[in-house]
Motif scaffolding. Sequence first.
Motif, mmCIF file in Angstrom:
data_model
loop_
_atom_site.group_PDB
_atom_site.id
_atom_site.type_symbol
_atom_site.label_atom_id
_atom_site.label_comp_id
_atom_site.label_asym_id
_atom_site.label_seq_id
_atom_site.Cartn_x
_atom_site.Cartn_y
_atom_site.Cartn_z
ATOM 1 N N LEU A 102 0.842 -1.185 0.000
ATOM 2 C CA LEU A 102 0.000 0.000 0.000
ATOM 3 C C LEU A 102 0.877 1.234 0.000
ATOM 4 C CD1 LEU A 102 -1.016 1.057 3.413
ATOM 5 C CD2 LEU A 102 -0.695 -1.374 3.202
ATOM 6 N N PRO A 103 0.353 2.336 -0.553
ATOM 7 C CA PRO A 103 1.127 3.570 -0.557
ATOM 8 C C PRO A 103 1.337 4.046 0.874
ATOM 9 C CG PRO A 103 -0.957 3.826 -1.765
ATOM 10 C CD PRO A 103 -0.939 2.472 -1.191
ATOM 11 N N ALA A 104 2.554 4.504 1.152
ATOM 12 C CA ALA A 104 2.887 4.888 2.519
ATOM 13 C C ALA A 104 3.867 6.055 2.529
ATOM 14 C CB ALA A 104 3.465 3.695 3.260
ATOM 15 N N ARG A 105 4.119 6.553 3.732
ATOM 16 C CA ARG A 105 4.979 7.716 3.917
ATOM 17 C C ARG A 105 5.882 7.497 5.138
ATOM 18 N NH1 ARG A 105 3.879 12.468 1.947
ATOM 19 N NH2 ARG A 105 1.697 11.978 1.610
ATOM 20 N N ASP A 106 7.159 7.787 4.964
ATOM 21 C CA ASP A 106 8.124 7.730 6.065
ATOM 22 C C ASP A 106 8.452 9.161 6.464
ATOM 23 O OD1 ASP A 106 10.137 7.248 7.889
ATOM 24 O OD2 ASP A 106 11.593 6.552 6.409
ATOM 25 N N THR A 111 9.652 4.284 14.892
ATOM 26 C CA THR A 111 8.943 3.013 15.027
ATOM 27 C C THR A 111 7.917 2.709 13.940
ATOM 28 O OG1 THR A 111 7.325 4.070 16.476
ATOM 29 C CG2 THR A 111 9.183 2.962 17.534
ATOM 30 N N VAL A 112 7.369 3.702 13.254
ATOM 31 C CA VAL A 112 6.260 3.416 12.336
ATOM 32 C C VAL A 112 6.384 4.141 11.004
ATOM 33 C CG1 VAL A 112 4.573 2.919 14.148
ATOM 34 C CG2 VAL A 112 4.784 5.230 13.288
ATOM 35 N N ILE A 113 5.671 3.570 10.030
ATOM 36 C CA ILE A 113 5.443 4.158 8.715
ATOM 37 C C ILE A 113 3.964 4.515 8.675
ATOM 38 C CG2 ILE A 113 5.426 3.664 6.227
ATOM 39 C CD1 ILE A 113 8.249 3.818 7.375
ATOM 40 N N TYR A 114 3.613 5.573 7.963
ATOM 41 C CA TYR A 114 2.229 6.041 7.924
ATOM 42 C C TYR A 114 1.600 5.788 6.563
ATOM 43 C CZ TYR A 114 3.743 8.343 12.136
ATOM 44 O OH TYR A 114 4.240 8.570 13.391
ATOM 45 N N PRO A 115 0.335 5.332 6.534
ATOM 46 C CA PRO A 115 -0.349 5.192 5.248
ATOM 47 C C PRO A 115 -0.571 6.574 4.634
ATOM 48 C CG PRO A 115 -1.854 4.727 7.057
ATOM 49 C CD PRO A 115 -0.507 4.958 7.655
ATOM 50 N N LEU A 116 -0.571 6.653 3.292
ATOM 51 C CA LEU A 116 -0.777 7.952 2.644
ATOM 52 C C LEU A 116 -2.158 8.516 2.942
ATOM 53 C CD1 LEU A 116 0.833 7.822 -0.921
ATOM 54 C CD2 LEU A 116 1.628 8.976 1.134
ATOM 55 N N ALA A 117 -3.154 7.669 2.943
ATOM 56 C CA ALA A 117 -4.528 8.130 3.167
ATOM 57 C C ALA A 117 -4.903 7.981 4.635
ATOM 58 C CB ALA A 117 -5.496 7.324 2.304
ATOM 59 N N GLY A 118 -5.389 9.056 5.210
ATOM 60 C CA GLY A 118 -5.957 8.985 6.548
ATOM 61 C C GLY A 118 -4.973 8.842 7.681
#
Length: 167
Positions: A102-106, A111-118
């Motif tokens: 899934l598309p994501a953002r660093d 500790t975490v990666i964030y999803p692009l949406a929401g």
Amino acid sequence: MPVIAANPRTKLLVLGILALLLGGVGTAGAAITTVPAWRAARGAGVTGTFTLTDPRPCDRWDPPRQRCGWFGDFVSDDGTVVRRDTGLSGGLPPGAKVGDTLPARDTGSPTVIYPLAGAQSWKDDAMTLAISGGVFVLGLVLTRPWSWWRRLRQLKARGREPAGASI
């Protein structure tokens, strides 16, 4: 065994010191998680894809409050940033399985990666930051460290500085 009754001021001082310690650690920890989450919500950071590799057990809550952890690998769009075995913030789409991407953002979170949406986890992190900051301020009010400095100055001005004390 007799219980020694403590002076109420001593009890408040001990409570204040505990509040300072808990509030300080909580504030530092919450700040570390809030800043990257805020950046993700604002669209900052490096975009790429997150490949789900390891589902973790869900917590005790029923949906929609239920959180299931996922770990995986993040690779930036240009391939320069690769993070292995990193957590994914927030929930997944229904039916997600190992191997899905899934598309994501660093944003630099340790500790975490964030999803692009929401990416809205910053709200929970900010609430934790506010509460722990409030506990820290309560600790300051209860311990009143500024009164210690005033008392030391008064003693020093009278030439009766306590042993080992310096300003």
